[in-house]
Design an enzyme around this catalytic site. Structure first.
Site, PDB file in Angstrom:
ATOM      1  N   LYS A 124       0.872  -1.187   0.000  1.00  0.00           N
ATOM      2  CA  LYS A 124       0.000   0.000   0.000  1.00  0.00           C
ATOM      3  C   LYS A 124       0.902   1.228   0.000  1.00  0.00           C
ATOM      4  CE  LYS A 124      -4.437   0.996   0.191  1.00  0.00           C
ATOM      5  NZ  LYS A 124      -5.618   0.232  -0.231  1.00  0.00           N
ATOM      6  N   ASP A 164      -7.161   4.279  -4.450  1.00  0.00           N
ATOM      7  CA  ASP A 164      -7.760   4.161  -3.105  1.00  0.00           C
ATOM      8  C   ASP A 164      -8.367   5.538  -2.820  1.00  0.00           C
ATOM      9  OD1 ASP A 164      -7.800   2.252  -0.584  1.00  0.00           O
ATOM     10  OD2 ASP A 164      -7.300   4.207   0.231  1.00  0.00           O
TER      11      ASP A 164
END
Ligand code: NDP
Length: 444
Positions: A124, A164
């Site tokens: 991430k 995201d």
């Protein structure tokens, strides 16, 4: 393994990372028994190697705003675990981004990606850059500056970022463009790309649609029909809007949506025209959900969250820790029978405890929102073959993957009394595959 010993040690070493510690605690307490059935895991101290990311990159991102001022943000990429495939996970642009949040997301992603059955490890990244109110040119300059540093650490077989919070098709396009220029290659290094340059059909819809498919699987275990059910959704971004889209297709009633400023409440459910308005408001005009209430004269709770309204199903789809113990008790008192998480870790541990105690259907994000990364995996597969599949083909694969994740949750999460603990099911199923792959590859 004694989960409290491992946790205490992590708390001592990473005292300022509450979200990371929260995510680790939830997993360790549910996999402890399965882990301890394998003494070889403990001999290789597998648990610590699974909790601590393989590596973390952090860097300064300097860019010039429209007024000619130099702005500086932090950029990060957490490469958590690549035992079963290249690191894979989104990029978040939000002023709250810090290492604790990215480490929790990368940790969760590792288990989620394992559940998808596709070959993807967990990662991430992101920045504390705040995209709100920025012009298109500012967004482009920021994305380019971010990738000017990040590109060295990513690649189609190394690490494949996606979107995201704060990162949608526009941002992925700018980041991919810069990556292509720096690396001098046109490969599937980002997912969520535009259809014209390697994106997959159904990728924008995948997280929201996938969450609804997962919900349908859960409801089927109790013979419940979705038609006519009132659903409270939080957020009004990518995940929330496509969740609402699929729910409307199935005849459910979407009674709330929200943003960080407030919540709209439509007791009889949004119409298709109203949902289209929200979609345009958020993606084209980049406005606030309050403007919907002004346009349609519905109730609006300034600063409020959706969880106080009467609903059958809740689908939190905004951000972490957005639904606490009090919210959970209110939902239960109002007759909520199912919660399926579109966001990552939106329910606090107290809320999760309430749901499981009440034995309602409760799906954690790492299972229910895995449709997004699954179709990202399908995008990587299409890019590698230089092919593109039809929407029907991708949607069918997405449905199959969600059904498979649901089946894995049942396998590992069914209790003696028949209740399915989806948290335990998802964690144990996700963990076993990664653990076995790590064991086979030696101590790295
Ligand atoms: P978007 O940026 O498209 O939308 C985010 C939405 O959540 C916006 O409505 C935003 O409101 C709201 N929101 C963000 N932060 C907060 C906050 N602190 N408090 C209240 N509301 C907030 O993001 P996505 O829809 O892509 O992501 C939503 C969630 O889903 C995240 O948890 C993400 O990690 C998760 N997820 C996303 C996937 C994807 O494919 N995109 C895949 C799997 C999970 P505002 O505009 O006011 O900020």
């Amino acid at each position: 393994m004694n989960s409290s010993d491992v946790l205490n040690d992590l708390r001592r070493r990473f005292p300022n990372e509450p979200e990371y510690l929260q995510a680790v605690e939830e997993v360790l307490t549910t996999i402890e028994d399965a882990y301890n059935e394998h003494p070889e895991f403990e001999r290789y101290n597998l648990i610590e190697r699974l909790c601590i990311p393989d590596r973390i990159f952090s860097f300064r991102v300097s860019w010039v705003d429209d007024k000619g001022r130099v702005q500086n943000n932090m950029g990060y990429r957490v490469q958590h675990n690549n035992a079963i495939g290249p690191y894979k996970g989104g990029i978040r642009f939000h002023s709250s981004v810090n290492l604790s949040i990215l480490k929790f997301l990368a940790f969760e992603q590792t288990f989620k990606n394992s559940l998808t059955t596709l070959a993807m490890g967990g990662g991430k990244g992101g920045s504390d850059f705040n995209p709100k109110g920025k012009s298109d040119m500012e967004i482009m300059r920021f994305c380019q500056a971010f990738v000017a540093e990040l590109w060295r650490h990513i690649g189609p077989d190394t690490d494949v970022p996606a979107g995201d919070i704060g990162v949608g098709g526009r941002e992925v396009g700018y980041m991919f463009g810069m990556y292509k220029k720096m690396a001098r290659e046109h490969t599937g290094t980002f997912t969520g790309k535009g259809i014209e340059f390697g994106g997959s059909l159904v990728r924008p819809e995948a997280t929201g649609y996938g969450n609804v498919y997962f919900l349908l699987n859960m409801l089927a275990t109790r013979g419940i029909d979705i038609k006519g059910k009132k659903v409270a959704i939080s957020g009004s971004g990518n995940v929330a809007t496509y969740t609402a889209d699929k729910l409307l297709q199935l005849g459910a009633k979407v009674v709330t949506m929200s943003d960080s400023n407030g919540t709209i409440y439509v007791p009889d459910g949004l119409t298709r025209e109203q949902l289209d308005y929200i979609f345009k408001l958020k993606n084209i005009y980049r406005g606030r959900i309050r403007e919907f209430a002004e346009e349609y004269g519905c109730e609006y709770f300034e600063g409020g969250r959706p969880w106080g309204v009467k609903c059958d199903i809740a689908m939190p789809s905004a951000t972490q820790n957005e639904l606490d113990g009090d919210d959970a008790r209110t939902l239960l008192a109002n007759g909520c029978i199912a919660v399926s998480e579109g966001a990552n870790m939106p329910s606090t541990p107290e809320a999760v405890h309430e749901f499981i105690n009440a034995k309602i259907l409760y799906a954690p994000g790492k299972a229910a929102n895995a449709g997004g990364v699954s179709v990202s995996g399908l995008e990587m597969a299409q890019n590698a073959q230089m092919l593109s599949w039809s929407a029907e083909e991708v949607d069918k694969k997405l449905k199959d993957i969600m059904a498979n994740i649901h089946a894995q949750c049942l396998r590992y999460g069914k209790q003696e009394d028949g209740y399915v603990n989806y948290v335990k099911g998802a964690n144990v199923a996700g963990f076993m595959k990664v653990a076995n792959a790590m064991m086979a590859q030696g101590i790295l």
